[in-house]
Design a protein around this motif. Structure first.
Motif, short mmCIF file in Angstrom:
data_model
loop_
_atom_site.label_atom_id
_atom_site.label_comp_id
_atom_site.label_asym_id
_atom_site.label_seq_id
_atom_site.Cartn_x
_atom_site.Cartn_y
_atom_site.Cartn_z
N ALA A 246 0.83 -1.20 0.00
CA ALA A 246 0.00 0.00 0.00
C ALA A 246 0.86 1.25 0.00
O ALA A 246 2.04 1.22 0.39
CB ALA A 246 -0.92 -0.01 1.22
N SER B 107 2.20 4.55 1.52
CA SER B 107 2.39 4.91 2.92
C SER B 107 1.39 5.99 3.33
O SER B 107 0.91 6.78 2.50
CB SER B 107 3.82 5.41 3.15
OG SER B 107 4.02 6.64 2.48
N LEU B 108 1.09 6.02 4.61
CA LEU B 108 0.09 6.97 5.12
C LEU B 108 0.54 8.42 4.90
O LEU B 108 -0.29 9.28 4.58
CB LEU B 108 -0.14 6.71 6.61
CG LEU B 108 -0.81 5.37 6.95
CD1 LEU B 108 -0.92 5.20 8.47
CD2 LEU B 108 -2.18 5.27 6.30
N SER B 109 1.84 8.69 5.07
CA SER B 109 2.31 10.07 4.87
C SER B 109 2.15 10.50 3.43
O SER B 109 1.76 11.64 3.14
CB SER B 109 3.78 10.19 5.30
OG SER B 109 4.60 9.33 4.53
N THR B 110 2.41 9.58 2.49
CA THR B 110 2.23 9.90 1.06
C THR B 110 0.75 10.09 0.75
O THR B 110 0.38 11.00 0.00
CB THR B 110 2.82 8.79 0.19
OG1 THR B 110 4.21 8.64 0.48
CG2 THR B 110 2.65 9.11 -1.29
N GLN B 111 -0.09 9.25 1.32
CA GLN B 111 -1.53 9.41 1.11
C GLN B 111 -2.00 10.78 1.57
O GLN B 111 -2.79 11.45 0.88
CB GLN B 111 -2.30 8.32 1.86
CG GLN B 111 -2.22 6.95 1.22
CD GLN B 111 -3.15 5.94 1.87
OE1 GLN B 111 -4.25 6.32 2.31
NE2 GLN B 111 -2.74 4.70 1.96
N ARG B 112 -1.52 11.22 2.73
CA ARG B 112 -1.93 12.54 3.24
C ARG B 112 -1.48 13.66 2.31
O ARG B 112 -2.21 14.62 2.07
CB ARG B 112 -1.37 12.75 4.65
CG ARG B 112 -2.08 11.92 5.73
CD ARG B 112 -1.70 12.38 7.12
NE ARG B 112 -0.31 12.08 7.43
CZ ARG B 112 0.11 10.96 8.00
NH1 ARG B 112 -0.77 10.01 8.32
NH2 ARG B 112 1.39 10.76 8.27
N ARG B 113 -0.25 13.54 1.77
CA ARG B 113 0.22 14.57 0.83
C ARG B 113 -0.65 14.61 -0.41
O ARG B 113 -1.03 15.67 -0.90
CB ARG B 113 1.67 14.28 0.42
CG ARG B 113 2.71 14.50 1.47
CD ARG B 113 4.10 14.68 0.85
NE ARG B 113 4.38 13.74 -0.21
CZ ARG B 113 4.92 12.55 -0.05
NH1 ARG B 113 5.22 12.14 1.17
NH2 ARG B 113 5.15 11.75 -1.08
N GLN C 198 -3.73 13.57 -0.77
CA GLN C 198 -5.10 14.02 -0.47
C GLN C 198 -5.20 15.54 -0.38
O GLN C 198 -6.28 16.11 -0.57
CB GLN C 198 -5.58 13.38 0.83
CG GLN C 198 -5.90 11.89 0.70
CD GLN C 198 -6.08 11.20 2.04
OE1 GLN C 198 -5.75 11.76 3.09
NE2 GLN C 198 -6.60 9.97 2.01
N ASP D 89 -8.18 5.07 -1.15
CA ASP D 89 -8.35 6.16 -0.19
C ASP D 89 -8.12 7.54 -0.79
O ASP D 89 -8.15 8.55 -0.07
CB ASP D 89 -7.39 5.97 0.99
CG ASP D 89 -7.71 4.71 1.79
OD1 ASP D 89 -8.91 4.36 1.88
OD2 ASP D 89 -6.77 4.09 2.30
#
Length: 547
Positions: free
Chosen positions: A3, A5-11, A13, A112
């Motif tokens: 998946a 990474s959460l930090s990349t997803q936040r960027r 988004q 997401d």
């Protein structure tokens, strides 16, 4: 499934979402370049992401065909965060692909990010883009004719392994007589003895070789040098690292780490980085002949002066490169080529004299004004700065014939040294001169300047025990290599508390050139690293002589 990474997803988004549809695909890159430019195991694919509304490419990456779908995701993230100009960072509302498996993979990875992933059988914008690429590639001349690609590269790498530049200076000429493919003779100049550039130049006439050497030695402005370079009439073979690394000496690489390059220079055509068919086969035959000649006379070519040598060779031409030669009576098929190779001592001496004459004509320092002599280190010696690890220092101390000791302690990575490599007789002369002066007092780098040209440099000076000062090198500050070498010298000298060394070696014309081993070392002198204040010379100025 891996998946994002959460930090990349936040960027991602946080990026604005555009009401656009992006097309993405990966395709075999052989459709885009000439087959001759790819090795057999270099199957590559091109990944593209295109904005279907704006009709612009947002990202494009060439990857190995064995890489998985993660490579497509990386290209997509690049398309969102760092798109090609003029696009701005953004997310699409929808992406479309023509691969079902890739569609399902992207759905899971991007779930997401509120991006719809759909499948379509065709991607019209991507198709048009690739068609343009293919059209452009089809009109491009390959670097080498396809059937000669492996033949020439393999032979060039065999030349690399043979290292003829360890035996031949660039002014030592060899002729290769072909009398075919519009070539009567090639006049060969081998580059590499100085350890800077490596290659083989095949001049079509002796006049071209002679003219280029004269122009190159006479001109020092970049534009004038370019003019001299383009005035050549030759085929060239040069060598580069497959993976460029400025910290690694090119000469230390193996043949598998080297990429040979081929091309042609002609006064009326300029330079082109590819060969046509007849040029390719003539180059192959010449390289094979050069390889066999050097291998046969390796011992004789180690002499200080180029000996007179000649050899007639039969070079086999593989069936794939059979060439028809038109004679006055009939057309015949040539499967072997008779080639005569010979050294050219007289021409080599002429080229060497041209070089030495330019050295004498150059602006120089007046030894009387500077109280510095220039008769200790022979012309054409190989001079370099470096460091000798402490275990190597101990080995050299035990093995050399002449050793000047010091009270240096094993501090830092090793002992900073100046290496002077020449022939065995001249190395012995250097040591005899130093012994007669009572030894070596120290080594200094004294600043100098050219007030007219505005150049700054350091003069490498050996101070002998009787007070005599001898110049061993000029190190111009415009060279990043010189600046870095001097900086490291200062740092290492501080760690050794002012101690350094001079290593005098033989083997100038052999394999050990530039990297003398223990057996090549004639003398090792441990001494002090002196500052310019110790010599009291101040900043020296270049004296121009006008007639």
């Amino acid at each position: 499934m891996t998946a994002i990474s959460l930090s990349t997803q936040r960027r991602l988004q946080q990026l604005p979402q555009l009401p656009s549809v992006w097309e993405g695909d990966r395709r075999y890159v052989a459709e885009l370049v000439a087959d001759a430019e790819l090795e057999a195991n270099e199957r590559r694919e091109l990944i593209v992401w295109v904005d279907g509304v704006e009709c612009v490419v947002r990202s494009m990456q060439v990857v190995n065909a064995t890489m998985g779908a993660e490579a497509v995701v990386r290209a997509l993230i690049e398309a969102m965060e760092s798109p090609q100009a003029p696009s701005q960072p953004a997310r699409p509302q929808k992406i479309i692909v023509r691969d079902r498996q890739l569609q399902f993979y992207l759905r899971g990875v991007l779930q997401d990010l509120e991006i719809v992933v759909d499948y379509v059988p065709e991607l019209p914008i991507v198709d048009e883009l690739f068609n343009r690429f293919i059209s452009m590639a089809g009109s491009r001349t390959p670097k080498l004719p396809r059937k000669y690609l492996e033949l020439l590269k393999t032979t060039a790498r065999e030349i690399w392994d043979l290292a003829p530049w360890s035996l031949l200076a660039d002014y030592e000429a060899i002729s290769i007589e072909l009398n075919q493919w519009d070539i009567e003779k090639f006049y060969v100049s081998v580059m590499g003895m100085l350890g800077m550039e490596y290659g083989v130049l095949l001049y079509r006439s002796v006049e071209s070789l002679h003219r280029f050497r004269a122009l190159a030695l006479a001109e020092d402005e970049s534009m004038q040098m370019e003019s001299a370079f383009l005035a050549q009439d030759c085929i060239f073979v040069t060598f580069d690292a497959v993976v460029p690394d400025l910290t690694v000496d090119l000469g230390d690489l193996t043949a598998t780490q080297i990429e040979p390059n081929f091309g042609n220079i002609h006064p009326m055509e300029g330079m082109r980085p590819f060969l046509y068919e007849e040029e390719a086969i003539a180059t192959y035959v010449a390289l094979v002949a050069l390889k066999e000649f050097v291998a046969a006379f390796r011992h004789q070519l180690q002499a200080d002066d180029l000996p007179s040598l000649t050899k007639t060779l039969q070079v086999n031409i593989p069936e794939l490169s059979v060439v028809a030669v038109q004679s006055s009576q009939a057309q015949s098929i040539v499967r072997t080529a008779q080639v005569q190779v010979e050294t050219l001592p007289q021409l080599s001496q002429e080229l060497l004299k041209m070089h030495l004459a330019m050295d004498l004509d150059d602006d120089d320092f007046d030894p009387l004004e500077l109280q510095i002599r220039e008769d200790l280190i022979p012309n054409n010696s190989f001079v370099s700065l470096g460091v000798m690890p402490w275990d190597r220092v101990e080995t050299i101390r035990r093995s050399v014939t002449y050793h000047q000791t010091s009270e240096v302690q094993s501090l830092g990575e090793g002992l900073p040294i100046v290496v002077i490599q020449t022939t065995r007789p001249k190395a012995r002369e250097i040591i005899e001169r130093i012994q007669s002066a009572g030894g070596l007092q120290g080594i200094c780098f004294n600043p100098g300047e050219d007030p007219i040209a505005g150049d700054q440099f350091d003069l490498g000076i050996l101070q002998l025990t009787d007070g005599e000062m001898q110049l061993f090198g000029e190190f111009y500050n415009e060279s990043a290599t010189n600046v870095e070498a001097r900086h490291k010298w200062q740092q290492r000298s501080k760690k050794t508390k002012g101690y350094c060394g001079l290593l005098v070696a033989q083997g100038l014309t052999g394999k050990a050139r530039g990297n003398p081993g223990v057996r090549d070392t004639v003398a090792f002198l441990e001494t002090r690293s002196l500052s310019n204040d110790d010599l009291g010379l101040g900043t020296l100025q270049l004296t121009h002589r006008f007639e």
